[in-house]
Design an enzyme around this catalytic site. Sequence first.
Site, PDB file in Angstrom:
ATOM      1  N   SER A 188      -8.335  -1.266  12.251  1.00 30.24           N
ATOM      2  CA  SER A 188      -9.117  -0.031  12.153  1.00 30.24           C
ATOM      3  C   SER A 188     -10.138   0.113  13.275  1.00 30.24           C
ATOM      4  CB  SER A 188      -9.869  -0.039  10.821  1.00 30.24           C
ATOM      5  OG  SER A 188     -10.858   0.959  10.795  1.00 30.24           O
ATOM      6  N   LEU A 208      -1.979  -8.290  -3.227  1.00 27.46           N
ATOM      7  CA  LEU A 208      -2.493  -9.017  -2.064  1.00 27.46           C
ATOM      8  C   LEU A 208      -3.428 -10.157  -2.460  1.00 27.46           C
ATOM      9  CD1 LEU A 208      -1.165  -7.118  -0.025  1.00 27.46           C
ATOM     10  CD2 LEU A 208      -3.339  -7.002   1.177  1.00 27.46           C
ATOM     11  N   ARG A 267      -4.773  12.696   1.733  1.00 27.24           N
ATOM     12  CA  ARG A 267      -5.946  11.846   1.898  1.00 27.24           C
ATOM     13  C   ARG A 267      -6.693  11.731   0.569  1.00 27.24           C
ATOM     14  NH1 ARG A 267      -8.282   7.702   4.624  1.00 27.24           N
ATOM     15  NH2 ARG A 267      -9.509   8.403   6.410  1.00 27.24           N
ATOM     16  N   GLY A 288       0.823  -1.220   0.000  1.00 31.51           N
ATOM     17  CA  GLY A 288       0.000   0.000   0.000  1.00 31.51           C
ATOM     18  C   GLY A 288       0.846   1.254   0.000  1.00 31.51           C
ATOM     19  N   TYR A 332     -16.364  -3.610   5.155  1.00 34.51           N
ATOM     20  CA  TYR A 332     -14.970  -3.223   5.418  1.00 34.51           C
ATOM     21  C   TYR A 332     -14.600  -3.535   6.872  1.00 34.51           C
ATOM     22  CZ  TYR A 332     -11.066  -0.131   6.580  1.00 34.51           C
ATOM     23  OH  TYR A 332      -9.863   0.374   7.048  1.00 34.51           O
ATOM     24  N   GLU A 346     -12.907   1.117  12.757  1.00 36.25           N
ATOM     25  CA  GLU A 346     -14.169   0.687  12.148  1.00 36.25           C
ATOM     26  C   GLU A 346     -14.586  -0.682  12.702  1.00 36.25           C
ATOM     27  OE1 GLU A 346     -15.954   2.654  10.146  1.00 36.25           O
ATOM     28  OE2 GLU A 346     -17.409   1.248   9.321  1.00 36.25           O
TER      29      GLU A 346
HETATM   30  P1  NAP Z   1      -5.393   4.229   0.984  1.00 41.04           P
HETATM   31  O1  NAP Z   1      -4.877   5.619   0.771  1.00 41.04           O
HETATM   32  O2  NAP Z   1      -6.720   3.860   0.425  1.00 41.04           O
HETATM   33  O3  NAP Z   1      -4.291   3.230   0.404  1.00 41.04           O
HETATM   34  C1  NAP Z   1      -4.583   1.855   0.201  1.00 41.04           C
HETATM   35  C2  NAP Z   1      -3.410   1.207  -0.523  1.00 41.04           C
HETATM   36  O4  NAP Z   1      -3.702  -0.187  -0.742  1.00 41.04           O
HETATM   37  C3  NAP Z   1      -3.093   1.818  -1.900  1.00 41.04           C
HETATM   38  O5  NAP Z   1      -1.688   1.883  -2.033  1.00 41.04           O
HETATM   39  C4  NAP Z   1      -3.669   0.779  -2.854  1.00 41.04           C
HETATM   40  O6  NAP Z   1      -3.050   0.771  -4.115  1.00 41.04           O
HETATM   41  C5  NAP Z   1      -3.332  -0.492  -2.089  1.00 41.04           C
HETATM   42  N1  NAP Z   1      -4.064  -1.684  -2.568  1.00 41.04           N
HETATM   43  C6  NAP Z   1      -5.405  -1.821  -2.721  1.00 41.04           C
HETATM   44  N2  NAP Z   1      -5.684  -3.065  -3.168  1.00 41.04           N
HETATM   45  C7  NAP Z   1      -4.517  -3.714  -3.307  1.00 41.04           C
HETATM   46  C8  NAP Z   1      -4.151  -5.022  -3.731  1.00 41.04           C
HETATM   47  N3  NAP Z   1      -5.059  -5.918  -4.135  1.00 41.04           N
HETATM   48  N4  NAP Z   1      -2.833  -5.366  -3.737  1.00 41.04           N
HETATM   49  C9  NAP Z   1      -1.894  -4.464  -3.361  1.00 41.04           C
HETATM   50  N5  NAP Z   1      -2.169  -3.211  -2.958  1.00 41.04           N
HETATM   51  C10 NAP Z   1      -3.471  -2.842  -2.930  1.00 41.04           C
HETATM   52  O7  NAP Z   1      -5.428   3.894   2.558  1.00 41.04           O
HETATM   53  P2  NAP Z   1      -4.697   4.643   3.772  1.00 41.04           P
HETATM   54  O8  NAP Z   1      -5.593   5.703   4.289  1.00 41.04           O
HETATM   55  O9  NAP Z   1      -3.302   4.931   3.401  1.00 41.04           O
HETATM   56  O10 NAP Z   1      -4.747   3.496   4.872  1.00 41.04           O
HETATM   57  C11 NAP Z   1      -3.693   2.529   4.971  1.00 41.04           C
HETATM   58  C12 NAP Z   1      -4.230   1.282   5.666  1.00 41.04           C
HETATM   59  O11 NAP Z   1      -4.682   1.621   6.968  1.00 41.04           O
HETATM   60  C13 NAP Z   1      -5.419   0.620   4.984  1.00 41.04           C
HETATM   61  O12 NAP Z   1      -5.311  -0.766   5.193  1.00 41.04           O
HETATM   62  C14 NAP Z   1      -6.620   1.167   5.725  1.00 41.04           C
HETATM   63  O13 NAP Z   1      -7.704   0.288   5.624  1.00 41.04           O
HETATM   64  C15 NAP Z   1      -6.053   1.243   7.122  1.00 41.04           C
HETATM   65  N6  NAP Z   1      -6.624   2.253   8.000  1.00 41.04           N
HETATM   66  C16 NAP Z   1      -6.685   3.557   7.589  1.00 41.04           C
HETATM   67  C17 NAP Z   1      -7.177   4.519   8.448  1.00 41.04           C
HETATM   68  C18 NAP Z   1      -7.246   5.966   8.024  1.00 41.04           C
HETATM   69  O14 NAP Z   1      -7.964   6.731   8.693  1.00 41.04           O
HETATM   70  N7  NAP Z   1      -6.520   6.378   6.992  1.00 41.04           N
HETATM   71  C19 NAP Z   1      -7.598   4.157   9.750  1.00 41.04           C
HETATM   72  C20 NAP Z   1      -7.502   2.817  10.134  1.00 41.04           C
HETATM   73  C21 NAP Z   1      -6.998   1.877   9.257  1.00 41.04           C
HETATM   74  P3  NAP Z   1      -3.561   1.742  -5.333  1.00 41.04           P
HETATM   75  O15 NAP Z   1      -2.856   3.050  -5.125  1.00 41.04           O
HETATM   76  O16 NAP Z   1      -3.122   0.996  -6.540  1.00 41.04           O
HETATM   77  O17 NAP Z   1      -5.056   1.862  -5.185  1.00 41.04           O
HETATM   78  N1  GDD Z   2     -16.855   9.721   2.650  1.00 44.48           N
HETATM   79  C1  GDD Z   2     -17.870  10.501   3.049  1.00 44.48           C
HETATM   80  N2  GDD Z   2     -18.460  11.329   2.138  1.00 44.48           N
HETATM   81  N3  GDD Z   2     -18.268  10.435   4.330  1.00 44.48           N
HETATM   82  C2  GDD Z   2     -19.279  11.258   4.726  1.00 44.48           C
HETATM   83  C3  GDD Z   2     -19.901  12.139   3.836  1.00 44.48           C
HETATM   84  C4  GDD Z   2     -19.481  12.169   2.475  1.00 44.48           C
HETATM   85  O1  GDD Z   2     -19.991  12.912   1.646  1.00 44.48           O
HETATM   86  N4  GDD Z   2     -20.841  12.820   4.534  1.00 44.48           N
HETATM   87  C5  GDD Z   2     -20.810  12.397   5.787  1.00 44.48           C
HETATM   88  N5  GDD Z   2     -19.878  11.433   5.917  1.00 44.48           N
HETATM   89  C6  GDD Z   2     -19.579  10.672   7.134  1.00 44.48           C
HETATM   90  C7  GDD Z   2     -19.647   9.147   6.926  1.00 44.48           C
HETATM   91  O2  GDD Z   2     -20.995   8.705   6.956  1.00 44.48           O
HETATM   92  C8  GDD Z   2     -18.809   8.677   8.104  1.00 44.48           C
HETATM   93  O3  GDD Z   2     -19.639   8.582   9.251  1.00 44.48           O
HETATM   94  C9  GDD Z   2     -17.807   9.812   8.333  1.00 44.48           C
HETATM   95  O4  GDD Z   2     -18.254  10.924   7.536  1.00 44.48           O
HETATM   96  C10 GDD Z   2     -16.366   9.484   7.931  1.00 44.48           C
HETATM   97  O5  GDD Z   2     -16.381   8.924   6.633  1.00 44.48           O
HETATM   98  P1  GDD Z   2     -15.011   8.661   5.818  1.00 44.48           P
HETATM   99  O6  GDD Z   2     -14.190   9.896   5.775  1.00 44.48           O
HETATM  100  O7  GDD Z   2     -15.385   8.032   4.524  1.00 44.48           O
HETATM  101  O8  GDD Z   2     -14.191   7.668   6.764  1.00 44.48           O
HETATM  102  P2  GDD Z   2     -14.624   6.341   7.546  1.00 44.48           P
HETATM  103  O9  GDD Z   2     -14.649   6.679   8.997  1.00 44.48           O
HETATM  104  O10 GDD Z   2     -15.813   5.705   6.972  1.00 44.48           O
HETATM  105  O11 GDD Z   2     -13.402   5.367   7.239  1.00 44.48           O
HETATM  106  C11 GDD Z   2     -12.050   5.816   7.368  1.00 44.48           C
HETATM  107  O12 GDD Z   2     -11.617   5.634   8.685  1.00 44.48           O
HETATM  108  C12 GDD Z   2     -11.543   4.261   9.103  1.00 44.48           C
HETATM  109  C13 GDD Z   2     -11.077   4.262  10.569  1.00 44.48           C
HETATM  110  O13 GDD Z   2     -12.181   4.437  11.403  1.00 44.48           O
HETATM  111  C14 GDD Z   2     -11.215   5.047   6.357  1.00 44.48           C
HETATM  112  O14 GDD Z   2      -9.919   5.608   6.302  1.00 44.48           O
HETATM  113  C15 GDD Z   2     -11.084   3.592   6.755  1.00 44.48           C
HETATM  114  O15 GDD Z   2     -10.144   2.952   5.870  1.00 44.48           O
HETATM  115  C16 GDD Z   2     -10.575   3.543   8.190  1.00 44.48           C
HETATM  116  O16 GDD Z   2     -10.401   2.217   8.624  1.00 44.48           O
END
Ligand code: NAP
Ligand code: GDD
Length: 322
Positions: free
Chosen positions: A124, A58, A183, A9, A148, A126
């Site tokens: 996560s 993956l 992001r 990733g 998810y 989540e």
């Molecule tokens: P992201 O920006 O969506 O990045 C996801 C990465 O996974 C990208 O590099 C994507 O590649 C790669 N990927 C998707 N499918 C794949 C596959 N089949 N094989 C290999 N690589 C693949 O996510 P992020 O925000 O950096 O988050 C990183 C990790 O932390 C994720 O696992 C996410 O679920 C977890 N997480 C994130 C948060 C958050 O708030 N950001 C919180 C808790 C957990 P492409 O560029 O080719 O799409």
């Molecule tokens: N995306 C999105 N778009 N979310 C919205 C919107 C919209 O227009 N309006 C309201 N929301 C609300 C969603 O319903 C959710 O409750 C909240 O905003 C956050 O949504 P996201 O930013 O899409 O993040 P997430 O919390 O669902 O998921 C992210 O955080 C997780 C950790 O708790 C992702 O990064 C996941 O990969 C990560 O695990």
Amino acid sequence: MAPKALITGITGQDGSYLAEFLLARGYDVIGLHRRTSTVTFERIAHLTDRLTLVPADLMDESSMIRLLRDHRPGEVYNLAAQSFVQTSFAQPLLTGEVTALGVTRLLDAILLVDPSIRFYQASSSEMFGKVVEVPQTERTPFYPRSPYGVAKLYGHWITVNYRESYGMHASSGILFNHESPRRGLEFVTRKVTFNAAAIKLGLQKSVSLGNLEAQRDWGFAADYVHAMWLMLQQDEPGDYVIATGQTHPVRELCEIAFDQVGLDWEDHVVVDQQFFRPAEVDLLIGDPSKATDQLGWKPEVGFEDLIRMMVDADLAALKKGS
Ligand code: NAP
Ligand code: GDD
């Protein structure tokens, strides 16, 4: 010899910050990226000459076995996933294949090649979903509310299982939402900051959002990758909640973002049912005490500064035309 780490990733938000972090500490960094028809290196463009980028997936265990055999990392950070909750409702099977079973494929590849490799799993908040207690800790029962969240819960437990079954140094970071100017545009923070900047520049008039009452514990991605690294430097593996301990509604996010460009959010935000989810996670707030006590970790950037930073970055990028 320099320590060597593999990041799956690496083209994602966290992958780019973790690569920067590890390079600054003298690591050789291997980045697993999947084959795509166009280049996806935008977030790591400033680093590519210092990284070794290897195509693998993956979904394909043998590609990861070959990568591990060829490059022999001492640490593996599994950040790859289908990470967008909304998409997981539309593509639940793909999400399960990558975000859940992908973890087993990688752990199994490590077990076959070198079980002494240290492993980090990107779990996560989540997984807490319909929260059973507030705030959430490592001991809070899970109740995922999306395909998810269910997939991440599988990834979490298979990490615990390989740790307990094979004695692997496998850790699970239960990270709450973390954001940055890198992001993805579909996530709510960046959607709001980007559109606030675009509205300020006269490029559009409004932005459509879903549930404004949902609350999240939002931190800065660069702070959170530090915690990932700290977990793999411990003598023993473990599970850690990484969070700020504060929660904010989407409505407040809108207030701050539009305030940064001198506008009133209520004049520009439209609520649209298409952005609501079939099941919602209403109140995430993490207690990072274990990480503070055992890892010495704490978040540096607060919510308001983070959102203002993201708006400024979007304004600057839009003015440059990128
Ligand atoms: P992201 O920006 O969506 O990045 C996801 C990465 O996974 C990208 O590099 C994507 O590649 C790669 N990927 C998707 N499918 C794949 C596959 N089949 N094989 C290999 N690589 C693949 O996510 P992020 O925000 O950096 O988050 C990183 C990790 O932390 C994720 O696992 C996410 O679920 C977890 N997480 C994130 C948060 C958050 O708030 N950001 C919180 C808790 C957990 P492409 O560029 O080719 O799409
Ligand atoms: N995306 C999105 N778009 N979310 C919205 C919107 C919209 O227009 N309006 C309201 N929301 C609300 C969603 O319903 C959710 O409750 C909240 O905003 C956050 O949504 P996201 O930013 O899409 O993040 P997430 O919390 O669902 O998921 C992210 O955080 C997780 C950790 O708790 C992702 O990064 C996941 O990969 C990560 O695990």
